[in-house]
Design a protein around this motif. Structure first.
Motif, PDB file in Angstrom:
ATOM      1  N   GLU A 120      45.299  15.445  97.645  1.00 38.74           N
ATOM      2  CA  GLU A 120      44.172  15.348  98.306  1.00 38.74           C
ATOM      3  C   GLU A 120      44.243  13.613  98.223  1.00 38.74           C
ATOM      4  N   PRO A 121      44.995  12.745  99.121  1.00 37.74           N
ATOM      5  CA  PRO A 121      45.232  11.444  99.011  1.00 37.74           C
ATOM      6  C   PRO A 121      43.697  10.841  99.033  1.00 37.74           C
TER       7      PRO A 121
ATOM      8  N   PRO B  68      55.026   4.860  85.388  1.00 39.69           N
ATOM      9  CA  PRO B  68      54.921   4.196  87.158  1.00 39.69           C
ATOM     10  C   PRO B  68      52.940   5.299  86.517  1.00 39.69           C
ATOM     11  N   MET B  69      52.471   4.896  87.796  1.00 40.54           N
ATOM     12  CA  MET B  69      51.337   5.436  87.585  1.00 40.54           C
ATOM     13  C   MET B  69      50.575   6.497  87.891  1.00 40.54           C
ATOM     14  N   LEU B  70      49.746   7.068  87.418  1.00 38.58           N
ATOM     15  CA  LEU B  70      49.204   8.470  86.940  1.00 38.58           C
ATOM     16  C   LEU B  70      47.826   9.207  87.414  1.00 38.58           C
ATOM     17  N   PHE B  71      47.515   9.586  87.871  1.00 38.74           N
ATOM     18  CA  PHE B  71      46.541  10.193  88.164  1.00 38.74           C
ATOM     19  C   PHE B  71      46.619  11.078  87.789  1.00 38.74           C
TER      20      PHE B  71
ATOM     21  N   TRP C 100      40.201  -0.061  92.880  1.00 39.55           N
ATOM     22  CA  TRP C 100      40.092  -0.056  93.896  1.00 39.55           C
ATOM     23  C   TRP C 100      41.874   1.022  93.935  1.00 39.55           C
ATOM     24  N   ILE C 101      41.785   2.457  94.252  1.00 36.89           N
ATOM     25  CA  ILE C 101      42.412   3.431  93.191  1.00 36.89           C
ATOM     26  C   ILE C 101      43.383   3.718  94.837  1.00 36.89           C
ATOM     27  N   GLU C 102      44.441   4.241  95.089  1.00 34.96           N
ATOM     28  CA  GLU C 102      45.178   4.202  95.983  1.00 34.96           C
ATOM     29  C   GLU C 102      45.944   5.781  95.534  1.00 34.96           C
TER      30      GLU C 102
ATOM     31  N   THR D 110      44.255  20.087  89.458  1.00 41.01           N
ATOM     32  CA  THR D 110      45.048  20.253  89.954  1.00 41.01           C
ATOM     33  C   THR D 110      46.004  18.591  89.893  1.00 41.01           C
ATOM     34  N   VAL D 111      44.777  17.695  89.398  1.00 41.73           N
ATOM     35  CA  VAL D 111      45.331  16.306  90.200  1.00 41.73           C
ATOM     36  C   VAL D 111      46.664  15.657  89.039  1.00 41.73           C
TER      37      VAL D 111
END
Length: 342
Positions: free
Chosen positions: A280-281, A90-93, A273-275, A317-318
């Motif tokens: 904090e979207p 899964p995506m992890l930022f 491109w990031i989503e 915190t991200v």
């Protein structure tokens, strides 16, 4: 002619020994959430900062066109194709920033934790672990010290961030950037605290880790040693104070427009491109201009938040999910298609 929406195809990539199959899905720009609302001109400016470093013809041509472009959105839509690259995870930022430490150019009772430059014996093979380096003192008194700082936890986080500023007692500062590493595996000390049952996942942040290590000096030292990776630095004070630190492309990175990626999957310098979900979207066009020891995988990215404590508080915190889509030159994107679709 563009391929149909959601056209997916798999390429078997054995990256770093991983057996997971990597898939590439070609998307349309109207499938990117929030695409019309971004400041594409700002992203174009950041893209120009590093695009001259591409050494392949298609990217070089786009760099020349970028210099002449007057409308960012039109430029990206005309010459790029969005590709969603996935490898099963899964995506992890996460986020990172440029910290400021208190330090000195000479050691003292207060400033006694050295920031080391690259030792000459460091090679391509794994070297001594963090524990071995610090317990043996193998780097001491060899003229490798760039500066000395007053807090070992700050130094540890400086190594994780990969760059930072050291403010000297007279108010001046020196800047340090990534110089090399011992090629040992990176272990998240936050994850380690969770594994040991000290904290729950939602409780862990950089300030929490810092406080726990300072309040538990013996256990805290053992915790830091759990991360075998050790980063060495080089002085980069020639970078102006109003510009970001040097990234992996040896050029200044830009707050909220530069990200660190896995360069074995995402080309450095590529628009991305990031989503991002979470508290904090974020939906915006970034540029892949940096790397990191913990940034591995197709859906993994580290967002650069800028300089100082405020940026650090945001970055720390991200830990969010979402989606990351790479913009690839059109011809290159369609060259990936299986022969059966040609």
């Amino acid at each position: 002619m563009r391929a149909g929406q959601g056209l997916a195809f798999a390429l078997a990539l054995l990256s770093s020994g991983a057996m997971a199959q990597t898939t590439h899905t070609i998307l349309e720009f109207d499938e990117l959430q929030g695409w019309p609302d971004d400041d594409h001109d700002a992203a174009l400016t950041v893209f120009r900062n590093t695009c001259m470093d591409f050494d392949t013809q298609d990217w070089s041509v786009l760099c020349d066109l970028a210099e002449e472009a007057t409308d960012g959105r039109s430029f990206f839509e005309m010459f790029f194709t969005p590709i969603l690259i996935e490898d099963g995870d899964p995506m992890l930022f996460t986020g990172y920033f440029e910290p400021e430490l208190r330090g000195s150019l000479s050691p003292s009772e207060r400033f006694r934790y050295p920031v080391y430059g690259v030792p000459p014996e460091l090679g391509e093979d794994p070297w001594l672990s963090r524990r071995e380096i610090e317990e043996t003192g193998i780097l001491a008194d060899r003229d490798l010290e760039i500066a000395w700082v007053d807090d070992p936890v700050d130094l540890f986080f400086l190594q994780i961030q990969g760059s930072g500023r050291i403010r000297l007692p007279d108010g001046r500062f020196i800047r340090v950037g990534y110089g090399g590493a011992n090629k040992r595996p990176y272990t998240s000390v936050g994850t380690e605290l969770i594994r040991r049952g000290v904290f729950e996942e939602h409780e862990v942040s950089a300030p929490v880790i810092r406080s726990w290590v300072q309040n538990n000096p013996i256990l805290g030292q053992e915790l830091l040693w759990a991360n075998e990776s050790y980063v060495f630095f080089r002085e980069v004070s020639e970078v102006p104070a109003d510009r970001g630190p040097l990234g992996a492309m040896n050029r200044s990175i830009t707050p909220m427009r530069s990200i660190a990626v896995d360069p074995s999957i995402v080309p450095l310098g590529a628009p991305v491109w990031i989503e991002k979900d979470g508290n904090e979207p974020m939906q915006r066009l970034m540029v892949a201009q940096d790397t990191g020891a913990a940034i591995k995988g197709a859906q993994r990215a580290d967002i650069f938040f800028g300089f100082g404590d405020r940026a650090g508080a945001r970055a720390g915190t991200v830990k969010d999910g979402g989606r990351m889509v790479v913009l690839v030159p059109i011809q290159r994107a369609y060259a990936m298609l299986p022969e059966v679709l040609e």
